[in-house]
Every structure is written in C-alpha cells, then in structure tokens.
Write an enzyme that holds these catalytic residues in place. Structure first.
Site, PDB file in Angstrom:
ATOM      1  N   GLU A 163       0.900  -1.388   0.039  1.00  0.00           N
ATOM      2  CA  GLU A 163       0.025  -0.040  -0.158  1.00  0.00           C
ATOM      3  C   GLU A 163       0.929   1.347  -0.132  1.00  0.00           C
ATOM      4  OE1 GLU A 163      -3.823  -2.003   2.605  1.00  0.00           O
ATOM      5  OE2 GLU A 163      -2.621  -0.079   3.316  1.00  0.00           O
ATOM      6  N   TYR A 214      -1.063  -6.761  13.773  1.00  0.00           N
ATOM      7  CA  TYR A 214      -0.888  -7.827  12.452  1.00  0.00           C
ATOM      8  C   TYR A 214      -1.639  -8.843  12.671  1.00  0.00           C
ATOM      9  CZ  TYR A 214       2.233 -10.462  15.346  1.00  0.00           C
ATOM     10  OH  TYR A 214       2.717 -11.518  16.133  1.00  0.00           O
ATOM     11  N   ARG A 303      33.377  -8.173 -33.052  1.00  0.00           N
ATOM     12  CA  ARG A 303      33.669  -6.735 -32.857  1.00  0.00           C
ATOM     13  C   ARG A 303      35.462  -6.959 -32.817  1.00  0.00           C
ATOM     14  NH1 ARG A 303      33.426  -1.501 -34.706  1.00  0.00           N
ATOM     15  NH2 ARG A 303      33.936  -0.105 -32.821  1.00  0.00           N
ATOM     16  N   GLU A 398       9.513  -7.602  -3.447  1.00  0.00           N
ATOM     17  CA  GLU A 398       9.468  -8.617  -2.648  1.00  0.00           C
ATOM     18  C   GLU A 398      10.561  -8.577  -1.372  1.00  0.00           C
ATOM     19  OE1 GLU A 398       8.182 -12.295  -4.043  1.00  0.00           O
ATOM     20  OE2 GLU A 398       7.418 -11.675  -5.680  1.00  0.00           O
ATOM     21  N   SER A 401      16.912  -4.763  -0.636  1.00  0.00           N
ATOM     22  CA  SER A 401      18.190  -5.618  -0.303  1.00  0.00           C
ATOM     23  C   SER A 401      18.251  -5.362   1.139  1.00  0.00           C
ATOM     24  CB  SER A 401      19.357  -5.011  -1.237  1.00  0.00           C
ATOM     25  OG  SER A 401      19.162  -5.201  -2.555  1.00  0.00           O
TER      26      SER A 401
END
Length: 417
Positions: A163, A214, A303, A398, A401
């Site tokens: 949120e 929670y 290259r 998610e 770091s």
C-alpha cells in the site's frame, strides 16, 4: 629382505605389515558413491521443461519483446500461450488442471523466461510462487477445487499486499474489512500490484481488527468483476510490459467463504509466501543476467579493434570471467534455496541470500554487458540496455536489499550470540 641371522647383533624388530593401498576418500580417481548430486543435476522432467520453455521464449516471446517494452503492454498472446503450455499451474496437481511438477521446475521456467524478457518472467513468477502457492497451501478443499483450475487454465492472478504507506513495513496496511452478514466489506487501496491490469483473480490482504495489529490481517480472494477498481498504471524504468497498478476498493463485497486460511491468518500467509517468492525473484534476476551475458559476449568475439577481437584482450577476458563467476554463484544459491524448500527444510536465510545476491549480479552483469557492446549496447536496437533497466527492480520488490540483509543478519545473530 631380512638380514642373515649370523650378522644380527641385536634382536630385530618384526617387519611391518604391508598395508593395502586404498584410494583416499577425496581422491579424484574414485567415483562418488554417496548418491548425492550436484546442484546442476535435474530430473528428466525438469530438463524437458527447461528445453520446452527455452523454445517457447524464443519462438513466442522474443519477437514481441521490443514492442511490448515500447508500448508498456503485455501481449495477450503470451498470456494465452503460457496457460496453454501448462506454465501457469506448474506445481498444481493434475486433477486441478496443473502440471504437478516440482518447485524447482517453476524456478527453471522463471529463469528461462527472464533470459528473453523479465517482464514475462515476473508475470509467471507471481502467478505461480505467490498466488497459486497461497491457495495450494492455505485454502480449503472447496476453495482449491473452485479456484486452482481457473488459475491453471485461463485466469491470471495477482497478490495484493503493498500500500502507499506500507512498503518494507508491509504489515502497516490500512485496508480494512468489516463483517456484514455473510459477506465482508473491504475499503482501502493497494499500490505496486504486479499483474493487476490483466488479472481476473486477486488475493487481497486487509485488516479485520486493527486493535489486534498484524493479527487482524486476513487474506481474501476476489475477482475483478466484483467491483475492483484498477486505478493508476505505473510508468516504470524497467519491466515495462509487466503491469503495475494501484487498486481501489470502495465497499467491495466479498463472500465470507472467500476468506483464505481463516480470519487473522493473513500475516502468517504473507510472511511465509514472500519467503518462497524471493527464490522466484532470484531466478528472475539470474535469468536476466544470463540473458544479457548471452547477448553481449558473442559480440565481443565478432567486433575487432587493433587487429583482434575485443573479447581476446586480457582486460575484457577478466571482466567476462568475473561475470561468469558471479552468474554461477547466483545460480547455485538460487538452486540451493529451491531444493531446500522442496525438501521441507528451513530456507528463509538462503532465500534472502539468493534474492539479494542475484539482484546484485543482475545489475552488475547487465551493466557490464552494455559496456562490452559499446555504443551499440547503449542503443535499444540490441535489447541489451533493457536488461539493465529491468534489473533495478530486483533490489526493490518482494523485500528490498536492506530487508534481505537484515533477515540474514538476524539468522547470523541467532547462531552466534
């Protein structure tokens, strides 16, 4: 040879027994008989899946990557093909329309898709490792029978947790749900929701009793036609074909039977599923880095400058070798976390490590890949620069770091303090 008795001045000790020469246990000449396999060992089914996804990625995804990125829109053909090929119900049982494969199979599919387009990869990842897993793990039989066939065969899912005021502190959410007879009424909003523009099925986390903190968080399942409002679609740096939208719930009515896992169990569901989902993100970042590597390295041998291929200069060779080492380390960490999860062992720390390191490697390797290709790499024509843009999200979603490092540090503290 023993001495002659005539020449013996003092008793002679008995000769030592000759010992049979036995190869040492760690000798490279002895085959391993432990039955243990390397992390590069896959079942026949997993290997077949890898080859199948590679073909799909090249034949169906690759031709559409640039247009999807420019238009910031997922091609419906790709979504349809993923369902048709059984990649949207990888771990779901066959009787519920799934492929009934291993968790590592899902990780392999995510990795292979990311080599071609991380946007497609994360769509498949969230659908499998978050949405499907929640239902397989926490839903009752009636709910599984109703929803899993849809998610396996035709309906895209999304996971609605974040949120505006709850990012890393995901459980400070403000979305509320109140009981109304046999229904729940949900009000609030969500932000940064992957797959939400194309999704038909939504897992929504809302608090039914804020006084419990929670412990009031509950997971609900809903469909778009119930009245979910798709608000702002974000314009992003990378993974632009993957939809990321804000959602609004204005007196959204959901039947009581659509509570997943029981009232107040949303926290447990989310925290456990996100641990698993981090392995999926690690696989996405791993595939992304490998995709950039695979595109750029061949160019360095084509290259030529100063009469030789640029990839044969020692400075370039060392950079390429370093990148290969980073890729292999990320791959081993990701596969290890996946196998631990499959075996029912604790994997939270290993998932955090894999997610953290794979996201670092993705940024590093994709950035170097641009440099290896020089000016061409900086253009959108080759697609190499897209990998670098796509890589940045790996350090954010998610679990950032810093959150991964905090998780790892807690395990270390517990072990040594």
């Amino acid at each position: 040879m023993l001495r002659s008795a005539a020449r013996v001045v003092k008793p002679v000790a008995a000769p030592r027994r000759m010992r049979a020469v036995v190869p040492r246990a760690f000798s490279t000449s002895t085959a391993c008989k432990s039955g243990l396999a390397s992390l590069h060992t896959f079942t026949e089914e997993e290997q077949m899946l890898r080859e199948s996804v590679q073909r799909l990625a090249q034949d169906v995804v690759a031709p559409r990557v640039r247009d999807m990125d420019e238009n910031e829109q997922m091609d419906p053909v790709i979504i349809k093909t993923l369902f048709e090929q059984g990649l949207m119900g990888i771990e779901t049982s066959a009787e519920l329309g799934g492929a009934e494969s291993s968790f590592t199979s899902a990780i392999i599919a995510i990795e292979e898709l990311a080599k071609v387009d991380p946007s497609v990869s994360v769509m498949c990842d969230v659908h499998n490792t978050l949405v499907n897993t929640v239902l397989r793990t926490y839903a009752n039989k009636e709910q599984q029978d109703k929803w899993l066939p849809l998610l396996s065969e035709s309906k895209l899912g999304c996971f609605c947790l974040s949120e505006p005021a709850s990012g890393s502190d995901a459980f400070a959410l403000q979305t509320r749900a109140k009981k109304d007879g046999n229904d729940w009424i949900i009000n609030g909003s969500k932000m940064w929701i992957t797959n939400s523009y194309e999704a038909d099925i939504f897992l929504i986390f809302a608090n039914i009793d804020p006084s419990k903190g929670y412990k009031g968080i509950t997971c609900f399942i809903a469909t778009k036609d119930m009245g979910i409002q798709i608000a702002k679609k974000e314009q992003k740096l990378g993974i632009r074909a993957s939809s990321t939208c804000s959602l609004n719930f204005d007196d959204l009515k959901i039947p009581a039977e659509n509570v997943i896992g029981g009232e107040g169990k949303g926290y447990k569901i989310a925290i456990e599923i996100l641990n698993e989902g981090r392995i999926g993100i690690a696989a996405q970042m791993l595939g992304l880095a490998q995709g950039a590597f695979d595109k750029a390295v061949p160019y360095t041998y084509e290259r030529k400058q100063f009469g030789q291929a640029i990839g044969t200069f020692q400075g370039m060779q060392f950079q390429i070798a370093q990148a290969a080492i980073e890729l292999e380390s990320a791959r081993l960490m990701t596969y290890n976390a996946a196998r631990l999860k499959e075996e029912g062992k604790t994997f939270t720390k290993e998932a955090a490590m894999a997610k953290y390191w794979a996201s670092q490697v993705a940024q590093s390797v994709s950035g170097k890949a641009i440099e290896w290709a020089g000016g061409v790499g900086f253009t959108r024509e080759t697609g190499i620069e897209k990998y670098w843009r796509d890589s940045k999200i790996g350090a954010i979603y998610e679990g950032t770091s810093n959150i991964q490092l905090q998780t790892i540090a807690k395990f270390i503290q517990k072990q040594y303090s």
